[in-house]
Design an enzyme around this catalytic site. Structure first.
Site, PDB file in Angstrom:
ATOM      1  N   GLU A  71      59.729   2.214   5.698  1.00  0.00           N
ATOM      2  CA  GLU A  71      59.650   2.877   7.071  1.00  0.00           C
ATOM      3  C   GLU A  71      60.748   3.507   7.519  1.00  0.00           C
ATOM      4  O   GLU A  71      61.980   2.702   7.566  1.00  0.00           O
ATOM      5  CB  GLU A  71      58.817   1.902   8.116  1.00  0.00           C
ATOM      6  CG  GLU A  71      57.922   0.958   7.408  1.00  0.00           C
ATOM      7  CD  GLU A  71      57.183   0.142   8.556  1.00  0.00           C
ATOM      8  OE1 GLU A  71      56.878  -1.051   8.007  1.00  0.00           O
ATOM      9  OE2 GLU A  71      57.286   0.378   9.648  1.00  0.00           O
ATOM     10  N   CYS A  83      64.795  -8.140   4.343  1.00  0.00           N
ATOM     11  CA  CYS A  83      65.897  -8.538   4.732  1.00  0.00           C
ATOM     12  C   CYS A  83      66.031 -10.102   4.665  1.00  0.00           C
ATOM     13  O   CYS A  83      65.416 -10.777   4.917  1.00  0.00           O
ATOM     14  CB  CYS A  83      66.447  -8.106   6.265  1.00  0.00           C
ATOM     15  SG  CYS A  83      67.931  -8.464   6.764  1.00  0.00           S
ATOM     16  N   CYS A 126      67.299 -13.045  10.945  1.00  0.00           N
ATOM     17  CA  CYS A 126      67.562 -13.126  12.650  1.00  0.00           C
ATOM     18  C   CYS A 126      66.178 -13.501  13.005  1.00  0.00           C
ATOM     19  O   CYS A 126      64.979 -13.056  12.639  1.00  0.00           O
ATOM     20  CB  CYS A 126      67.894 -11.901  12.999  1.00  0.00           C
ATOM     21  SG  CYS A 126      69.625 -11.227  12.082  1.00  0.00           S
ATOM     22  N   CYS A 166      63.706 -11.209  14.562  1.00  0.00           N
ATOM     23  CA  CYS A 166      63.289  -9.876  13.691  1.00  0.00           C
ATOM     24  C   CYS A 166      62.186 -10.007  12.956  1.00  0.00           C
ATOM     25  O   CYS A 166      62.001 -10.839  12.327  1.00  0.00           O
ATOM     26  CB  CYS A 166      64.476  -9.364  12.973  1.00  0.00           C
ATOM     27  SG  CYS A 166      64.318  -7.900  11.823  1.00  0.00           S
TER      28      CYS A 166
HETATM   29  C1  LIG Z   1      70.332  -7.801  17.157  1.00  0.00           C
HETATM   30  O1  LIG Z   1      70.870  -8.057  15.835  1.00  0.00           O
HETATM   31  C2  LIG Z   1      70.105  -7.473  14.898  1.00  0.00           C
HETATM   32  C3  LIG Z   1      70.803  -8.069  13.568  1.00  0.00           C
HETATM   33  O2  LIG Z   1      71.538  -7.181  12.962  1.00  0.00           O
HETATM   34  C4  LIG Z   1      70.208  -6.030  15.051  1.00  0.00           C
HETATM   35  O3  LIG Z   1      69.515  -5.403  13.921  1.00  0.00           O
HETATM   36  C5  LIG Z   1      69.879  -5.507  16.011  1.00  0.00           C
HETATM   37  O4  LIG Z   1      70.155  -4.226  16.378  1.00  0.00           O
HETATM   38  C6  LIG Z   1      69.926  -6.386  17.433  1.00  0.00           C
HETATM   39  N1  LIG Z   1      68.869  -6.462  17.970  1.00  0.00           N
HETATM   40  C7  LIG Z   1      68.048  -5.352  18.255  1.00  0.00           C
HETATM   41  C8  LIG Z   1      66.600  -5.401  18.581  1.00  0.00           C
HETATM   42  O5  LIG Z   1      68.496  -4.441  18.259  1.00  0.00           O
HETATM   43  S1  SF4 Z   2      67.655  -7.827  12.604  1.00  0.00           S
HETATM   44 FE1  SF4 Z   2      66.453  -8.116  10.966  1.00  0.00          FE
HETATM   45  S2  SF4 Z   2      66.972  -6.216   9.708  1.00  0.00           S
HETATM   46 FE2  SF4 Z   2      68.615  -6.729  11.136  1.00  0.00          FE
HETATM   47  S3  SF4 Z   2      69.850  -7.971   9.790  1.00  0.00           S
HETATM   48 FE3  SF4 Z   2      68.484  -9.273  11.351  1.00  0.00          FE
HETATM   49  S4  SF4 Z   2      66.800 -10.047   9.795  1.00  0.00           S
HETATM   50 FE4  SF4 Z   2      68.032  -8.171   8.806  1.00  0.00          FE
END
Ligand SMILES: *[C@@H]1O[C@H](CO)[C@@H](O)[C@H](O)[C@H]1NC(C)=O
Ligand code: SF4
Ligand SMILES: *[C@@H]1O[C@H](CO)[C@@H](O)[C@H](O)[C@H]1NC(C)=O
Ligand SMILES: CC(=O)N[C@H]1CO[C@H](CO)[C@@H](O)[C@@H]1O
Length: 289
Positions: A20, A41, A45, A48
């Site tokens: 996506e 991934c 996190c 996420c």
């Molecule tokens: C918090 O951390 C993640 C991990 O890399 C990152 O992708 C993200 O930008 C941060 N949170 C958000 C919703 O942006």
């Molecule tokens: S926020 Fe999601 S996509 Fe970004 S590094 Fe963490 S687990 Fe991976």
């Protein structure tokens, strides 16, 4: 097409997997394409959605570049053009660093997509050796997701912190950026109600980033089904922002987008049958969830 929410583009890969890409227009005239670098991934996190899939595979260089090319073709007329690229779709870009370095080099090359390196941002959850490598090889912008100000909280919401803790991460950035000319790191900080949105956190944040040329992006959390977190209120976010700004930080606030359509960075994809573990919150945060 509801542009203020972002436009979601799905690509079918040769092997049947789907990635996506999101195009996010901004009222300031900027239009950003958010590209994926992996299917799923590995970083897990806790806030996420993509992380729930686990890692399926790394994208090839061409599969990454094609997302930007396609978005640019789609947006070249009616809605203005694509002005920025962010590697904030599915995946941890620096976990697929060789292909991401090649893709970002093509994006900034005169013979390629010809973006300015400042307009191409690679984000990372904090893979320290890869950050060093990236900064030595690329002039593209780097965004680091901080999302917490103590190792206790970061170990929980971003398990990569157990390998590369805050002092190692920030120490490395301080060291590596010294040798770069007029370069600023972008710190991403997702505000989670009752978890990391206190003024104490703002104070710690100011201390942590001292000495690192940077900008801070405060991000409103996108709640999605199954998430145990709640977003910080706008009022509290503004207070947090003002506190940082009054200490001299360059700080921006980014409202969440696309929350009701599952189409915002950091929450793409379909969780699989086998999911990575949800981690146990430190006891004093269980009340906040
Ligand atoms: C918090 O951390 C993640 C991990 O890399 C990152 O992708 C993200 O930008 C941060 N949170 C958000 C919703 O942006
Ligand atoms: S926020 Fe999601 S996509 Fe970004 S590094 Fe963490 S687990 Fe991976
Ligand atoms: C962070 O990690 C480094 C390197 O692994 C280690 O030496 C240090 O003690 C850790 N710091 C904390 C506060 O845990
Ligand atoms: C680590 C830490 O101190 N986190 C704080 C995050 O914000 C909440 C609520 O504002 C505090 O209670 C936590 O202590």
């Amino acid at each position: 097409m509801e542009l203020e929410r972002g436009l979601q583009i799905l690509f079918n890969l040769d092997d049947g997997m789907v990635i996506e890409t999101i195009v996010i227009p901004c009222s300031t005239g900027r239009t950003t394409v958010c590209v994926s670098s992996q299917v799923g991934c590995a970083m897990n996190c806790q806030f996420c959605y993509t992380g729930r899939m686990g890692l399926r595979k790394h994208l090839r260089t061409s599969e990454i570049v094609e997302q930007a090319v396609f978005a640019r073709r789609l947006f070249s007329s009616e809605f203005g053009s694509i002005t920025n690229v962010v590697f904030m779709g599915m995946g941890e870009p620096l976990h697929n660093i060789e292909n991401v370095l090649k893709a970002s080099a093509i994006m900034v090359d005169d013979q390629g997509l010809h973006f300015s390196p400042r307009k191409v941002t690679v984000s990372t959850s904090g893979l320290v050796p890869q950050i060093k490598h990236f900064l030595s090889k690329s002039n593209c912008a780097l965004a680091v997701s901080l999302n917490a100000t103590t190792d206790e909280v970061r170990n929980w919401i971003m398990p990569i912190n157990r390998k590369y803790n805050l002092s190692l991460l920030l120490g490395t950035l301080k060291e590596e950026i010294r040798s770069k000319h007029r370069y600023k790191v972008l710190f991403e900080y997702v505000m989670l109600a009752g978890v990391n949105d206190s003024i104490e956190d703002a104070k710690r944040l100011i201390e942590l980033i001292r000495g690192i040329p940077c900008k801070i992006n405060l991000i409103s959390f996108n709640p999605h089904s199954g998430s145990r977190f709640r977003p910080t209120t706008d009022e509290k976010m503004v207070e947090f922002r003002n506190f940082l700004a009054s200490a001299g930080c360059v700080v921006f606030m980014r409202p969440s987008r696309g929350d009701d359509r599952m189409a915002a960075c950091g929450q793409l994809g379909e969780p699989g049958v086998i999911q990575p573990p949800m981690l146990r919150p430190p006891p004093r945060f269980q009340m906040a969830l």
